[in-house]
Design a protein around this motif. Structure first.
Motif, mmCIF file in Angstrom:
data_model
loop_
_atom_site.group_PDB
_atom_site.id
_atom_site.type_symbol
_atom_site.label_atom_id
_atom_site.label_comp_id
_atom_site.label_asym_id
_atom_site.label_seq_id
_atom_site.Cartn_x
_atom_site.Cartn_y
_atom_site.Cartn_z
ATOM 1 N N ILE A 287 0.841 -1.203 0.000
ATOM 2 C CA ILE A 287 0.000 0.000 0.000
ATOM 3 C C ILE A 287 0.873 1.248 0.000
ATOM 4 O O ILE A 287 0.634 2.194 -0.763
ATOM 5 C CB ILE A 287 -0.947 0.001 1.220
ATOM 6 C CG1 ILE A 287 -1.977 -1.129 1.095
ATOM 7 C CG2 ILE A 287 -1.668 1.348 1.342
ATOM 8 C CD1 ILE A 287 -2.819 -1.337 2.338
ATOM 9 N N ARG A 288 1.892 1.261 0.857
ATOM 10 C CA ARG A 288 2.778 2.431 0.918
ATOM 11 C C ARG A 288 3.472 2.663 -0.420
ATOM 12 O O ARG A 288 3.666 3.811 -0.836
ATOM 13 C CB ARG A 288 3.816 2.257 2.021
ATOM 14 C CG ARG A 288 3.269 2.402 3.431
ATOM 15 C CD ARG A 288 4.402 2.557 4.433
ATOM 16 N NE ARG A 288 5.299 1.392 4.430
ATOM 17 C CZ ARG A 288 5.115 0.305 5.185
ATOM 18 N NH1 ARG A 288 4.056 0.233 5.991
ATOM 19 N NH2 ARG A 288 5.978 -0.693 5.137
ATOM 20 N N ARG A 289 3.839 1.594 -1.089
ATOM 21 C CA ARG A 289 4.579 1.718 -2.345
ATOM 22 C C ARG A 289 3.706 2.245 -3.477
ATOM 23 O O ARG A 289 4.146 3.061 -4.291
ATOM 24 C CB ARG A 289 5.162 0.352 -2.735
ATOM 25 C CG ARG A 289 6.022 0.387 -4.000
ATOM 26 C CD ARG A 289 6.871 -0.857 -4.134
ATOM 27 N NE ARG A 289 6.081 -2.056 -4.398
ATOM 28 C CZ ARG A 289 5.877 -3.023 -3.496
ATOM 29 N NH1 ARG A 289 6.375 -2.934 -2.269
ATOM 30 N NH2 ARG A 289 5.156 -4.094 -3.820
ATOM 31 N N HIS A 290 2.457 1.801 -3.531
ATOM 32 C CA HIS A 290 1.629 2.116 -4.704
ATOM 33 C C HIS A 290 0.624 3.251 -4.495
ATOM 34 O O HIS A 290 0.309 3.978 -5.447
ATOM 35 C CB HIS A 290 0.858 0.866 -5.146
ATOM 36 C CG HIS A 290 1.714 -0.179 -5.783
ATOM 37 N ND1 HIS A 290 2.527 0.071 -6.865
ATOM 38 C CD2 HIS A 290 1.885 -1.505 -5.488
ATOM 39 C CE1 HIS A 290 3.149 -1.037 -7.226
ATOM 40 N NE2 HIS A 290 2.785 -2.010 -6.393
ATOM 41 N N LEU A 291 0.096 3.394 -3.278
ATOM 42 C CA LEU A 291 -0.954 4.384 -3.072
ATOM 43 C C LEU A 291 -0.402 5.798 -3.255
ATOM 44 O O LEU A 291 0.587 6.175 -2.637
ATOM 45 C CB LEU A 291 -1.542 4.241 -1.667
ATOM 46 C CG LEU A 291 -2.766 5.110 -1.361
ATOM 47 C CD1 LEU A 291 -3.961 4.671 -2.207
ATOM 48 C CD2 LEU A 291 -3.118 5.038 0.127
ATOM 49 N N GLY A 292 -1.040 6.571 -4.124
ATOM 50 C CA GLY A 292 -0.610 7.944 -4.370
ATOM 51 C C GLY A 292 0.448 8.074 -5.445
ATOM 52 O O GLY A 292 0.967 9.168 -5.670
ATOM 53 N N ASP A 293 0.741 6.983 -6.149
ATOM 54 C CA ASP A 293 1.705 7.034 -7.252
ATOM 55 C C ASP A 293 0.993 7.527 -8.510
ATOM 56 O O ASP A 293 0.150 6.826 -9.054
ATOM 57 C CB ASP A 293 2.284 5.635 -7.489
ATOM 58 C CG ASP A 293 3.239 5.585 -8.680
ATOM 59 O OD1 ASP A 293 3.535 6.653 -9.256
ATOM 60 O OD2 ASP A 293 3.671 4.472 -9.026
ATOM 61 N N PRO A 294 1.317 8.732 -8.995
ATOM 62 C CA PRO A 294 0.601 9.258 -10.167
ATOM 63 C C PRO A 294 0.827 8.427 -11.424
ATOM 64 O O PRO A 294 0.041 8.513 -12.365
ATOM 65 C CB PRO A 294 1.167 10.678 -10.330
ATOM 66 C CG PRO A 294 2.390 10.736 -9.494
ATOM 67 C CD PRO A 294 2.290 9.680 -8.461
ATOM 68 N N ALA A 295 1.892 7.608 -11.436
ATOM 69 C CA ALA A 295 2.176 6.763 -12.603
ATOM 70 C C ALA A 295 1.649 5.338 -12.413
ATOM 71 O O ALA A 295 2.017 4.434 -13.173
ATOM 72 C CB ALA A 295 3.676 6.733 -12.865
ATOM 73 N N LEU A 296 0.778 5.145 -11.422
ATOM 74 C CA LEU A 296 0.265 3.810 -11.131
ATOM 75 C C LEU A 296 -0.404 3.211 -12.366
ATOM 76 O O LEU A 296 -1.310 3.798 -12.950
ATOM 77 C CB LEU A 296 -0.740 3.894 -9.979
ATOM 78 C CG LEU A 296 -1.253 2.574 -9.411
ATOM 79 C CD1 LEU A 296 -0.140 1.820 -8.700
ATOM 80 C CD2 LEU A 296 -2.409 2.836 -8.441
ATOM 81 N N ASP A 297 0.064 2.017 -12.755
ATOM 82 C CA ASP A 297 -0.492 1.371 -13.949
ATOM 83 C C ASP A 297 -1.532 0.322 -13.561
ATOM 84 O O ASP A 297 -1.856 0.155 -12.379
ATOM 85 C CB ASP A 297 0.625 0.737 -14.788
ATOM 86 C CG ASP A 297 1.429 -0.322 -14.028
ATOM 87 O OD1 ASP A 297 0.976 -0.748 -12.945
ATOM 88 O OD2 ASP A 297 2.501 -0.713 -14.525
ATOM 89 N N ALA A 298 -2.048 -0.371 -14.561
ATOM 90 C CA ALA A 298 -3.118 -1.347 -14.323
ATOM 91 C C ALA A 298 -2.669 -2.456 -13.388
ATOM 92 O O ALA A 298 -3.462 -2.958 -12.570
ATOM 93 C CB ALA A 298 -3.586 -1.938 -15.658
ATOM 94 N N THR A 299 -1.407 -2.841 -13.467
ATOM 95 C CA THR A 299 -0.889 -3.890 -12.581
ATOM 96 C C THR A 299 -0.892 -3.420 -11.133
ATOM 97 O O THR A 299 -1.278 -4.161 -10.220
ATOM 98 C CB THR A 299 0.537 -4.288 -13.006
ATOM 99 O OG1 THR A 299 0.514 -4.760 -14.361
ATOM 100 C CG2 THR A 299 1.090 -5.383 -12.098
#
Length: 357
Positions: A287-299
Motif C-alpha cells: 500500500i505504501r509503495r503504490h498508493l498515491g503514485d501518479p504513474a500507477l499502472d493497471a498492474t
C-alpha cells in the motif's frame, strides 16, 4: 412517481434543473462577455461542466421542501438548483487539490486551462495558469450560487431562513475539505478519522443540509429537521462510502474517471484506512509503495485492489453501507412528512447507494 421512473426524474427534476441552469447562465454569461471576450474559455468550461451530474443535491433540497408541505413551484426549483453551482465550485476546487485529470468524462478545469495556455504558447507555467484559472472559476460558481438562491423568487423571509442553512452548509463543506487535505498530508489515519471527513465533506453537504434547506424554505417545524437528519446523515455517509468503492472498483464508463484513479491520487478513504488497519506487513508495504503514485499502472491498481479485498476492507465497507442504508430507511419510515415525498426519498436512497451509480 411513475413506476420505472428514476427518483431523480420525479417531477421532471433533472430537466427543470438544467433549464434553470441554462436560463441563469443566459443571464450571467453576457456579463462576462461585456468585461472581455478573453473570458470566453471560462464561460465554455462552466457550461460544459454544468451539462453533467446526477443532480442529487437539488433533488434532496426540492424533496425536502415537498416533504415539509411545500407545493411544486419554479421558485423552489430555482432555490434547489443553486446547489448545482455550489457543487460546481466544490468539484473544480476538489480537482485542483487532488490533481485530478478528468471530471464527468472531460478534462478537469485546471487541466483544460493548462492546455489552453500551452496551445497558445503563453508565458509562464501552463500548470500554474490552469490552477489559478480553475480557482477563479470555482469562486465565480460560489458567488453565482448565492445569487441564484437569493433571487429564486420565494418570499424574503423564506429565503432568509434557507440562507442560514446554506451558510452553515458551506462552512461545513470547507471544513471537511480541509480535513481531507489534512488526512492526505498526514498519510492517513484511523477509520474514525476517515469517517469524520466523510461526514463533513460529503454526508452533510450532499444530503442532510440540502434537506434542511428545503425544510427551512418551507418553514418546517424542528421535528422535520430532526427527521431529515435521521434519514440524511446515515444516507450521506453510505453515499460517500459507495463513491469511494466505485473510485477503486468502478467502471470508468460510469464514473467518468480512469480505473483506480482514487488510488493514483492517494485518497485516504475509509476503504483504504480499513485495509491499512487489517493489513499484514507485506500488504502494508505494498500500500505504501503504490498508493498515491501518479504513474500507477493497471498492474499496480490490480495489486491494491487485491489487498483491499483480501484484508476484508471491501466487505467491511459494503456492510457499513448496508447498515447505514437500513438506518436511513428506518428513520424515513417514521418521519412525519408528505407521503409522495417519502416515496421519492426512498427511491433517492437506493439511487445514492447503488453499485452501478
Amino acid at each position: 412517481m411513475t413506476t420505472g421512473t428514476s427518483p431523480l426524474d420525479a417531477e421532471d427534476l433533472r430537466v427543470r434543473v438544467q433549464k434553470r441552469l441554462d436560463d441563469f447562465l443566459a443571464q450571467q454569461l453576457p456579463v462576462l462577455d461585456d468585461v472581455s471576450p478573453d473570458l470566453a474559455p471560462l464561460s465554455e468550461a462552466l457550461t460544459d461542466l454544468l451539462r453533467g451530474g446526477k443532480r442529487l443535491r437539488p433533488a434532496f433540497a426540492y424533496w425536502g421542501w415537498r416533504g415539509a408541505g411545500g407545493a411544486d413551484c419554479e421558485e423552489a426549483m430555482a432555490a434547489a438548483t443553486s446547489l448545482e453551482l455550489l457543487q460546481a465550485c466544490a468539484l473544480i476546487h476538489d480537482d485542483v487539490m487532488d490533481g485530478s485529470d478528468t471530471r464527468r468524462g472531460l478534462p478537469a478545469a485546471h487541466r483544460r486551462f493548462a492546455t489552453l495556455h500551452r496551445g497558445n504558447e503563453w508565458l509562464g507555467s501552463p500548470e500554474a495558469f490552469g490552477v489559478g484559472a480553475a480557482i477563479l472559476l470555482g469562486d465565480l460558481c460560489l458567488s453565482w450560487a448565492d445569487e441564484l438562491l437569493m433571487s429564486c423568487g420565494l418570499p424574503t423571509d423564506a429565503v432568509m431562513r434557507g440562507k442560514r442553512v446554506y451558510d452553515v452548509m458551506r462552512t461545513e463543506l470547507m471544513a471537511g475539505q480541509y480535513l481531507d487535505l489534512l488526512e492526505q498530508a498526514m498519510g492517513g489515519g484511523s477509520e474514525a478519522r476517515a469517517m469524520r471527513v466523510v461526514r463533513f465533506k460529503s454526508a452533510k453537504y450532499t444530503i442532510e443540509r440540502p434537506l434542511h434547506l428545503g425544510a427551512a424554505l418551507a418553514g418546517a417545524p424542528e421535528e422535520t429537521f430532526v427527521a431529515y437528519s435521521g434519514y440524511g446523515l446515515p444516507l450521506g455517509e453510505a453515499f460517500q462510502l459507495r463513491d469511494d468503492v466505485l473510485g477503486v472498483f468502478g467502471d470508468p464508463a460510469q464514473t467518468g474517471k480512469p480505473a483506480g484513479d482514487d488510488l493514483r491520487e492517494g485518497k485516504r478513504t475509509v476503504l483504504v484506512a480499513a485495509a491499512v488497519e487489517a493489513s499484514s506487513p507485506a500488504q502494508a508495504a505494498l500500500i505504501r509503495r503504490h498508493l498515491g503514485d501518479p504513474a500507477l499502472d493497471a498492474t499496480g491498481v490490480a495489486a491494491l485492489r487485491e489487498v483491499i479485498t483480501d484484508t476484508g476492507a471491501l466487505g467491511h465497507v459494503e456492510r457499513l453501507i448496508d447498515a447505514l442504508t437500513d438506518q436511513c430507511f428506518r428513520a424515513l419510515g417514521s418521519a412525519d412528512i408528505d407521503d409522495d415525498a417519502r416515496e421519492v426519498l426512498r427511491g433517492l436512497a437506493h439511487a445514492a447507494t447503488s453499485r452501478s451509480m
